[in-house]
Scaffold this motif. Structure first.
Motif, short mmCIF file in Angstrom:
data_model
loop_
_atom_site.label_atom_id
_atom_site.label_comp_id
_atom_site.label_asym_id
_atom_site.label_seq_id
_atom_site.Cartn_x
_atom_site.Cartn_y
_atom_site.Cartn_z
N PHE A 1 20.69 40.81 104.77
CA PHE A 1 21.35 41.96 104.72
C PHE A 1 22.98 41.94 104.59
CE2 PHE A 1 16.58 42.53 106.73
CZ PHE A 1 16.08 42.07 105.89
N CYS A 2 23.74 41.42 105.77
CA CYS A 2 24.90 41.51 105.69
C CYS A 2 25.67 40.80 104.95
CB CYS A 2 25.54 41.31 107.03
SG CYS A 2 24.22 42.08 108.28
N GLY A 3 25.87 39.87 104.66
CA GLY A 3 26.30 38.55 103.89
C GLY A 3 27.08 38.25 104.40
N PRO B 1 21.97 42.14 114.03
CA PRO B 1 23.15 42.07 113.06
C PRO B 1 22.96 43.07 111.95
CG PRO B 1 22.53 40.01 112.05
CD PRO B 1 21.50 40.23 113.43
N SER B 2 21.80 43.63 111.34
CA SER B 2 21.34 44.28 110.27
C SER B 2 22.12 46.30 111.41
CB SER B 2 19.98 44.74 110.28
OG SER B 2 19.38 44.49 111.08
N ARG B 3 22.10 45.97 112.46
CA ARG B 3 22.80 47.19 112.93
C ARG B 3 24.35 47.64 112.65
NH1 ARG B 3 22.31 46.98 119.93
NH2 ARG B 3 23.26 49.46 119.19
N HIS B 4 24.71 46.70 112.11
CA HIS B 4 26.30 46.80 111.66
C HIS B 4 26.48 46.88 110.37
CE1 HIS B 4 27.27 45.90 116.05
NE2 HIS B 4 25.93 45.31 115.92
N LEU B 5 25.92 47.18 110.10
CA LEU B 5 25.79 47.32 107.99
C LEU B 5 26.46 48.39 108.18
CD1 LEU B 5 22.28 46.84 106.77
CD2 LEU B 5 23.35 45.81 106.78
N ASP B 6 27.01 49.12 108.23
CA ASP B 6 28.40 49.64 107.70
C ASP B 6 29.58 49.03 107.99
OD1 ASP B 6 28.18 50.36 110.19
OD2 ASP B 6 29.34 52.17 110.47
N ALA B 7 29.56 48.51 109.35
CA ALA B 7 30.75 47.82 109.33
C ALA B 7 30.86 46.38 107.98
CB ALA B 7 30.86 46.59 110.45
N ILE C 1 36.62 48.79 114.56
CA ILE C 1 37.24 47.30 115.16
C ILE C 1 37.26 46.36 113.44
CG2 ILE C 1 36.75 45.04 115.71
CD1 ILE C 1 37.13 46.91 117.72
N ALA C 2 35.75 46.38 112.60
CA ALA C 2 36.06 46.67 111.37
C ALA C 2 37.41 46.84 110.02
CB ALA C 2 35.29 46.60 110.44
N GLU C 3 37.57 48.08 110.47
CA GLU C 3 39.60 48.62 109.68
C GLU C 3 40.93 48.00 110.83
OE1 GLU C 3 38.08 53.06 110.85
OE2 GLU C 3 36.60 52.68 109.49
N LEU C 4 40.23 47.80 111.67
CA LEU C 4 41.47 46.49 112.44
C LEU C 4 42.05 45.97 112.15
CD1 LEU C 4 43.08 47.58 115.11
CD2 LEU C 4 41.80 45.65 116.42
N ARG D 1 33.29 44.09 102.82
CA ARG D 1 32.92 43.99 101.55
C ARG D 1 33.70 44.23 101.12
NH1 ARG D 1 27.40 42.84 103.07
NH2 ARG D 1 26.46 45.24 102.19
N GLY D 2 34.03 45.61 100.97
CA GLY D 2 34.53 46.62 99.77
C GLY D 2 35.79 46.75 100.42
N GLU D 3 36.67 45.86 101.20
CA GLU D 3 37.79 45.69 101.14
C GLU D 3 38.13 44.47 100.22
OE1 GLU D 3 39.72 47.23 101.85
OE2 GLU D 3 39.50 49.38 102.16
#
Length: 372
Positions: free
Chosen positions: A221-223, A185-191, A159-162, A196-198
């Protein structure tokens, strides 16, 4: 005294509003007939509106969220999604909202075969149609979309990519929502790392039901750039004498490290007074820490969350705060500028709305007050 009619003429900014929480009751009924959804608890618009408000007024976030089964149930076709999005913009513009970020979870609307891209295209088309209609009627509004992932599911990276794919087509950012307890929310750190990278914007529902640990994870943790609700940051604030009753002095308040960080970094709080009472985040409006947080100079904003479930609008939220805390136009201007500063919109566009729409609009209201 401020009236609700005056509030409707005030230029308002809305950062936290759920598309599936703002349907017109008549639209729910009509879409149910069109789509074959037969599980509605009432068969006329007034009774259905009453049912939603009553069912949502449970004092439990989990029970509150169960009401969405019916709205999401009728939002499973492209035409239904476009209609709901269009009507959302129409209703907000009629209420005097000049900028809105409306969020929804695409993954919830694929039960009848729509792809995620189909869902996005349909909703964004509806937003565009609604904005065109509002402009034609002399009520211009800027609407952006927040793409939401459900925190109990495992599709947040997708969904983040979307959200990134559609960010130049009306998407302002990303969000995670749903029951907080057991789904940090830390379960979704990869998203969040991907976003942030984008260089993409995101907010996180945190500090509504679960408390301070949810806020800590969201920011540390998530920013998170904003906190969806964030009302429980008050758990990290101690006032002389305790309590948050209106007018209680805040001089000498002690802030913990999380509260200090939220205030120091000017992290916006997407506070939703009516909804916060309904979900049990606070016991009553009189117990809502909105006023304390405002006087402590946290960046507070006023929001609706779910207009259908809370039977509310931005104008009604303004009126509730006016009656409870005695806010005047200067206060509402500050909260509105807070929201506009915090929007996921380019800086120059934010400044244009603040200087060209919001400040002149409140200046007119202030002059009306003195002119009688």
């Amino acid at each position: 005294m401020i009236t609700e009619e005056q509030c409707r003429t005030a230029p308002k900014v809305l950062l936290h509003d759920h598309l599936d929480g703002g349907l017109r009751p008549a639209t729910v009924l009509e879409l149910a007939h069109e789509t074959g959804y037969g599980a509605l608890p009432a068969d006329d618009a007034d009774a259905l509106a009453t049912w939603f408000a009553t069912a949502a007024n449970s004092g439990s976030l989990e029970t509150y969220l169960e009401t969405f089964a019916h709205t999401v149930g009728v939002m499973q076709t492209a035409s239904a999604l476009t209609r709901v999005a269009r009507e959302c913009v129409e209703d907000l513009s009629t209420d005097g909202v000049v900028y809105a970020e409306v969020r929804f979870a695409p993954e919830l609307h694929v039960e009848k075969g729509l792809s995620l891209d189909d869902v996005m295209e349909a909703v964004l088309a509806g937003f565009a149609e609604g904005a065109d209609e509002a402009r034609a009627q002399g009520r211009p509004i800027v609407v952006r979309c927040l793409v939401t992932a459900m925190r109990h599911a495992a599709r947040s990276r997708e969904i983040a990519e979307l959200a990134v794919t559609y960010r130049d087509r009306g998407v302002a950012g990303f969000d995670i929502a749903g029951a907080e307890a057991g789904f940090p929310p830390s379960r979704h750190l990869d998203a969040f790392e991907y976003l942030r990278g984008e260089c993409a914007h995101f907010t996180i529902h945190a500090g509504e039901a679960f408390g301070l640990p949810s806020i800590h994870e969201a920011i540390a943790f998530c920013g998170a750039e904003r906190l969806g609700h964030g009302v429980r940051v008050m758990d990290d604030v101690t006032l002389p004498g305790g309590g948050v009753s209106p007018g209680r002095p805040v001089d000498g308040a002690t802030l913990g490290r999380v509260a200090h960080y939220v205030r120091d970094k000017r992290i916006p709080l997407e506070l939703c007074p009516s909804s916060n009472v309904q979900t049990g985040a606070v016991a009553s409006l009189a117990d809502h820490p909105f006023d304390v947080l405002a006087r402590l100079r946290f960046r507070v904003t006023v929001n609706t969350d779910n207009r259908l479930m809370s039977d509310t609008s931005m104008s009604r939220e303004f009126m509730l705060l006016h009656r409870q805390f005695g806010y005047d136009w200067a206060d509402f201007e500050r909260f509105t500028v807070n929201a506009m500063k915090s929007a996921f919109l380019p800086f120059d566009e934010r400044i244009a709305l603040i200087d060209g729409v919001i400040k002149p609009g409140f200046a007119r209201l202030k002059s009306q007050r003195f002119d009688g």
